[in-house]
Design a protein around this motif. Sequence first.
Motif, PDB file in Angstrom:
ATOM      1  N   ALA A   1       0.823  -1.210   0.000  1.00 54.74           N
ATOM      2  CA  ALA A   1       0.000   0.000   0.000  1.00 54.74           C
ATOM      3  C   ALA A   1       0.857   1.261   0.000  1.00 54.74           C
ATOM      4  CB  ALA A   1      -0.937  -0.014   1.201  1.00 54.74           C
ATOM      5  N   ARG A   2       2.048   1.196   0.595  1.00 57.67           N
ATOM      6  CA  ARG A   2       2.929   2.364   0.544  1.00 57.67           C
ATOM      7  C   ARG A   2       3.435   2.599  -0.874  1.00 57.67           C
ATOM      8  NH1 ARG A   2       5.230   0.953   5.592  1.00 57.67           N
ATOM      9  NH2 ARG A   2       7.132   0.160   4.634  1.00 57.67           N
ATOM     10  N   ALA A   3       3.710   1.517  -1.593  1.00 57.35           N
ATOM     11  CA  ALA A   3       4.164   1.656  -2.980  1.00 57.35           C
ATOM     12  C   ALA A   3       3.029   2.046  -3.899  1.00 57.35           C
ATOM     13  CB  ALA A   3       4.805   0.348  -3.448  1.00 57.35           C
ATOM     14  N   ASN A   4       1.796   1.639  -3.556  1.00 59.08           N
ATOM     15  CA  ASN A   4       0.622   1.968  -4.372  1.00 59.08           C
ATOM     16  C   ASN A   4      -0.530   2.321  -3.436  1.00 59.08           C
ATOM     17  OD1 ASN A   4      -1.574   2.132  -6.065  1.00 59.08           O
ATOM     18  ND2 ASN A   4      -1.039   0.317  -7.271  1.00 59.08           N
ATOM     19  N   PRO A   5      -0.677   3.608  -3.076  1.00 68.25           N
ATOM     20  CA  PRO A   5      -1.722   4.016  -2.127  1.00 68.25           C
ATOM     21  C   PRO A   5      -3.142   3.717  -2.605  1.00 68.25           C
ATOM     22  CG  PRO A   5      -0.067   5.749  -2.374  1.00 68.25           C
ATOM     23  CD  PRO A   5       0.195   4.729  -3.448  1.00 68.25           C
ATOM     24  N   GLU A   6      -3.314   3.449  -3.906  1.00 68.46           N
ATOM     25  CA  GLU A   6      -4.655   3.167  -4.425  1.00 68.46           C
ATOM     26  C   GLU A   6      -5.086   1.717  -4.177  1.00 68.46           C
ATOM     27  OE1 GLU A   6      -4.663   4.088  -8.534  1.00 68.46           O
ATOM     28  OE2 GLU A   6      -4.436   6.259  -8.254  1.00 68.46           O
ATOM     29  N   LEU A   7      -4.188   0.878  -3.655  1.00 71.90           N
ATOM     30  CA  LEU A   7      -4.487  -0.545  -3.533  1.00 71.90           C
ATOM     31  C   LEU A   7      -5.720  -0.839  -2.673  1.00 71.90           C
ATOM     32  CD1 LEU A   7      -3.700  -3.344  -4.392  1.00 71.90           C
ATOM     33  CD2 LEU A   7      -1.962  -3.382  -2.603  1.00 71.90           C
ATOM     34  N   PRO A   8      -5.906  -0.201  -1.505  1.00 69.88           N
ATOM     35  CA  PRO A   8      -7.137  -0.459  -0.752  1.00 69.88           C
ATOM     36  C   PRO A   8      -8.398  -0.138  -1.551  1.00 69.88           C
ATOM     37  CG  PRO A   8      -5.523   0.588   0.663  1.00 69.88           C
ATOM     38  CD  PRO A   8      -4.977   0.637  -0.728  1.00 69.88           C
ATOM     39  N   SER A   9      -8.356   0.930  -2.348  1.00 76.65           N
ATOM     40  CA  SER A   9      -9.517   1.281  -3.168  1.00 76.65           C
ATOM     41  C   SER A   9      -9.743   0.244  -4.267  1.00 76.65           C
ATOM     42  CB  SER A   9      -9.323   2.671  -3.788  1.00 76.65           C
ATOM     43  OG  SER A   9      -9.261   3.669  -2.786  1.00 76.65           O
ATOM     44  N   LEU A  10      -8.662  -0.306  -4.807  1.00 76.38           N
ATOM     45  CA  LEU A  10      -8.801  -1.345  -5.839  1.00 76.38           C
ATOM     46  C   LEU A  10      -9.417  -2.611  -5.250  1.00 76.38           C
ATOM     47  CD1 LEU A  10      -5.350  -0.912  -7.650  1.00 76.38           C
ATOM     48  CD2 LEU A  10      -7.592  -0.193  -8.480  1.00 76.38           C
ATOM     49  N   ILE A  11      -9.039  -2.938  -4.022  1.00 77.21           N
ATOM     50  CA  ILE A  11      -9.639  -4.107  -3.366  1.00 77.21           C
ATOM     51  C   ILE A  11     -11.115  -3.834  -3.057  1.00 77.21           C
ATOM     52  CG2 ILE A  11      -9.577  -5.551  -1.295  1.00 77.21           C
ATOM     53  CD1 ILE A  11      -6.550  -5.170  -1.248  1.00 77.21           C
ATOM     54  N   GLN A  12     -11.417  -2.600  -2.648  1.00 76.17           N
ATOM     55  CA  GLN A  12     -12.817  -2.227  -2.412  1.00 76.17           C
ATOM     56  C   GLN A  12     -13.652  -2.445  -3.672  1.00 76.17           C
ATOM     57  OE1 GLN A  12     -13.622   1.930  -2.494  1.00 76.17           O
ATOM     58  NE2 GLN A  12     -15.318   1.815  -1.023  1.00 76.17           N
ATOM     59  N   GLU A  13     -13.128  -2.015  -4.799  1.00 73.93           N
ATOM     60  CA  GLU A  13     -13.859  -2.178  -6.068  1.00 73.93           C
ATOM     61  C   GLU A  13     -13.991  -3.655  -6.428  1.00 73.93           C
ATOM     62  OE1 GLU A  13     -15.692  -1.930  -9.718  1.00 73.93           O
ATOM     63  OE2 GLU A  13     -15.614  -0.510  -8.041  1.00 73.93           O
ATOM     64  N   ALA A  14     -12.927  -4.437  -6.194  1.00 71.01           N
ATOM     65  CA  ALA A  14     -12.978  -5.859  -6.526  1.00 71.01           C
ATOM     66  C   ALA A  14     -14.003  -6.591  -5.675  1.00 71.01           C
ATOM     67  CB  ALA A  14     -11.602  -6.489  -6.350  1.00 71.01           C
ATOM     68  N   PHE A  15     -14.256  -6.098  -4.448  1.00 68.28           N
ATOM     69  CA  PHE A  15     -15.201  -6.739  -3.535  1.00 68.28           C
ATOM     70  C   PHE A  15     -16.569  -6.041  -3.553  1.00 68.28           C
ATOM     71  CE2 PHE A  15     -11.573  -9.011  -2.173  1.00 68.28           C
ATOM     72  CZ  PHE A  15     -11.994 -10.089  -1.423  1.00 68.28           C
ATOM     73  N   ARG A  16     -16.858  -5.327  -4.644  1.00 66.29           N
ATOM     74  CA  ARG A  16     -18.179  -4.719  -4.787  1.00 66.29           C
ATOM     75  C   ARG A  16     -19.250  -5.805  -4.726  1.00 66.29           C
ATOM     76  NH1 ARG A  16     -20.002  -3.528  -9.732  1.00 66.29           N
ATOM     77  NH2 ARG A  16     -17.861  -3.472 -10.517  1.00 66.29           N
ATOM     78  N   PRO A  17     -20.335  -5.602  -3.964  1.00 64.71           N
ATOM     79  CA  PRO A  17     -21.289  -6.679  -3.660  1.00 64.71           C
ATOM     80  C   PRO A  17     -21.791  -7.477  -4.858  1.00 64.71           C
ATOM     81  CG  PRO A  17     -21.772  -4.761  -2.327  1.00 64.71           C
ATOM     82  CD  PRO A  17     -20.672  -4.361  -3.250  1.00 64.71           C
ATOM     83  N   LEU A  18     -22.155  -6.844  -5.968  1.00 60.36           N
ATOM     84  CA  LEU A  18     -22.761  -7.568  -7.086  1.00 60.36           C
ATOM     85  C   LEU A  18     -21.775  -7.845  -8.215  1.00 60.36           C
ATOM     86  CD1 LEU A  18     -26.243  -5.785  -7.264  1.00 60.36           C
ATOM     87  CD2 LEU A  18     -25.624  -7.912  -6.115  1.00 60.36           C
ATOM     88  N   ARG A  19     -20.500  -7.603  -7.965  1.00 58.26           N
ATOM     89  CA  ARG A  19     -19.504  -7.849  -9.009  1.00 58.26           C
ATOM     90  C   ARG A  19     -19.366  -9.353  -9.238  1.00 58.26           C
ATOM     91  NH1 ARG A  19     -13.657  -8.041  -9.315  1.00 58.26           N
ATOM     92  NH2 ARG A  19     -12.946  -7.075 -11.273  1.00 58.26           N
ATOM     93  N   GLU A  20     -19.412  -9.776 -10.488  1.00 60.15           N
ATOM     94  CA  GLU A  20     -19.437 -11.203 -10.804  1.00 60.15           C
ATOM     95  C   GLU A  20     -18.204 -11.930 -10.281  1.00 60.15           C
ATOM     96  OE1 GLU A  20     -19.667 -14.223 -14.671  1.00 60.15           O
ATOM     97  OE2 GLU A  20     -19.676 -12.048 -14.952  1.00 60.15           O
ATOM     98  N   GLN A  21     -17.028 -11.309 -10.407  1.00 56.51           N
ATOM     99  CA  GLN A  21     -15.807 -11.983  -9.948  1.00 56.51           C
ATOM    100  C   GLN A  21     -15.849 -12.260  -8.448  1.00 56.51           C
ATOM    101  OE1 GLN A  21     -16.005  -9.485 -12.002  1.00 56.51           O
ATOM    102  NE2 GLN A  21     -14.453  -9.557 -13.629  1.00 56.51           N
ATOM    103  N   ARG A  22     -16.608 -11.442  -7.705  1.00 49.15           N
ATOM    104  CA  ARG A  22     -16.731 -11.695  -6.275  1.00 49.15           C
ATOM    105  C   ARG A  22     -17.823 -12.719  -5.986  1.00 49.15           C
ATOM    106  NH1 ARG A  22     -18.724  -7.851  -1.198  1.00 49.15           N
ATOM    107  NH2 ARG A  22     -18.325  -9.466   0.367  1.00 49.15           N
ATOM    108  N   THR A  23     -18.971 -12.579  -6.597  1.00 44.83           N
ATOM    109  CA  THR A  23     -20.102 -13.461  -6.278  1.00 44.83           C
ATOM    110  C   THR A  23     -19.848 -14.908  -6.667  1.00 44.83           C
ATOM    111  OG1 THR A  23     -21.173 -12.921  -8.393  1.00 44.83           O
ATOM    112  CG2 THR A  23     -21.757 -11.565  -6.477  1.00 44.83           C
TER     113      THR A  23
END
Length: 491
Positions: free
Chosen positions: A117-139
Amino acid sequence: MDRPVEMFDRVHEWAALTRFIADPQPGATLGVVSGRRRQGKTFLLDAACRAAGGFYFGATEATDAESLRRIGAALTEHVRSASPFHFANWGEAIDVLLDLGRERPTPVVIDEFPYLARANPELPSLIQEAFRPLREQRTTSRTRLLLCGSALPFMGRLLSGNAPLRGRAGLELVVRTLDHRLAAEFWGISDPLLALKVNAVVGGTPAYRREFARGDSPRGPEDFDAWVVRTVLNPETPLFREARYLLAEEPDLRDTALYLSVLAAVADGNTTRGGMAGYLERKAVDIAHPINVLEDAGLLRREADVFRENRSTYRIAEPLIAFHHAIMRPVWDQLERPGSAERVWQASRRRFASNVLGPHFEQICREWALHHADPDLFGGLPARVGQGVVHDPRSRTGHEIDVAVVGIADGRKAPLLAIGEAKLNDTMGMGHIDRLRRIRSLVAESGRYDTAGTRLICFSGAGFNDGLHEVAREADDVVLVDLARLYRQDA
């Protein structure tokens, strides 16, 4: 999952991981595991991955591009892919991690996540998007993604406030140090006084015995001094410089000299903000930030006065750091010279007893009252246990209380379940009970707490005289606690 036979304790942590990993519900889930360094987090998570056929990746300090290459290579080896993975960004990597759990619940561990996360501060936001409730890759996945880290300030912010991952995690697990009883068992020490002394030096960090001291434990009470000389005061062992490295490894601690001076002030007995400021010859407002940072890092702990809300004291949370600043730092140049350890230790034993062992004994007494003592001993379940000073308006003096046990308010004035005095090297007698009775009456006069059922507790490492034993047998409000009771599982 079967807990590895070589794993000491961690029963609670293993059970929590097992429930999280084996959860049969559909959809990928996220967990966060944190804890100070050297507590065995990596061993715990790696063992969980091995037991459940999961994927473990340990991050390092590296650029974003290098970390993507490393996780791509690790995934290629894990799935035995004919074509190696090459990720252009973390979004692609996260989707491959989610795909690992397409057929069954699968643990995926990213250890030392703060490095990434220090090398890429956007990483938590990218994980948030990947774990979006209705996202097919997550469900369609049952990956159990575990983010782990030792940088406590960062890990604490990961799920707080408006952080991207707030509300996304189904597990928040803190791997803590072993308490005094477990530490004694881990070090193989049955003598309570010896166990207390060792705990005052190295605390409950597992790695300090297995890796740093190479399994060297005191062979008995008579071996303690020699053990200190050949381990923590020996410049040839990793324990010798560990306290310095613990501070250097904290990413939020930039002006190291100032933080070292704050810890040195506390180790020297200056436990209030005013006392620290005076020791450093600075204004109290000037040291507010380093105190807060040390608190967030888990190295300094603030304890509010039980009897005065506007007054707090501070203590060093890691025993090895307290030992370092009280005993080692003042004579560091001497200790670095081979063969000087025994001479230094002989001259430092009195300071160890007063500045390290005594305060540590008091803290162990407070922890015992909060976490181990039978609530029936106090007439109720403690809500908090602390220390404080009770003011006597007539004599204009303050009476220090080492252990104050406060019960649950239950809509009324909170009950003061017990007050206690802790003396490691003194045989306690009726004078101590008379003092506690006087203090109890002062608290009753102040009206701050309900003292109708307040018990009086004497903690001693040297025992109690016959008169006090007789009073304890006859009086329901007098409790005696010796070292054996502090360490006995059924006490």
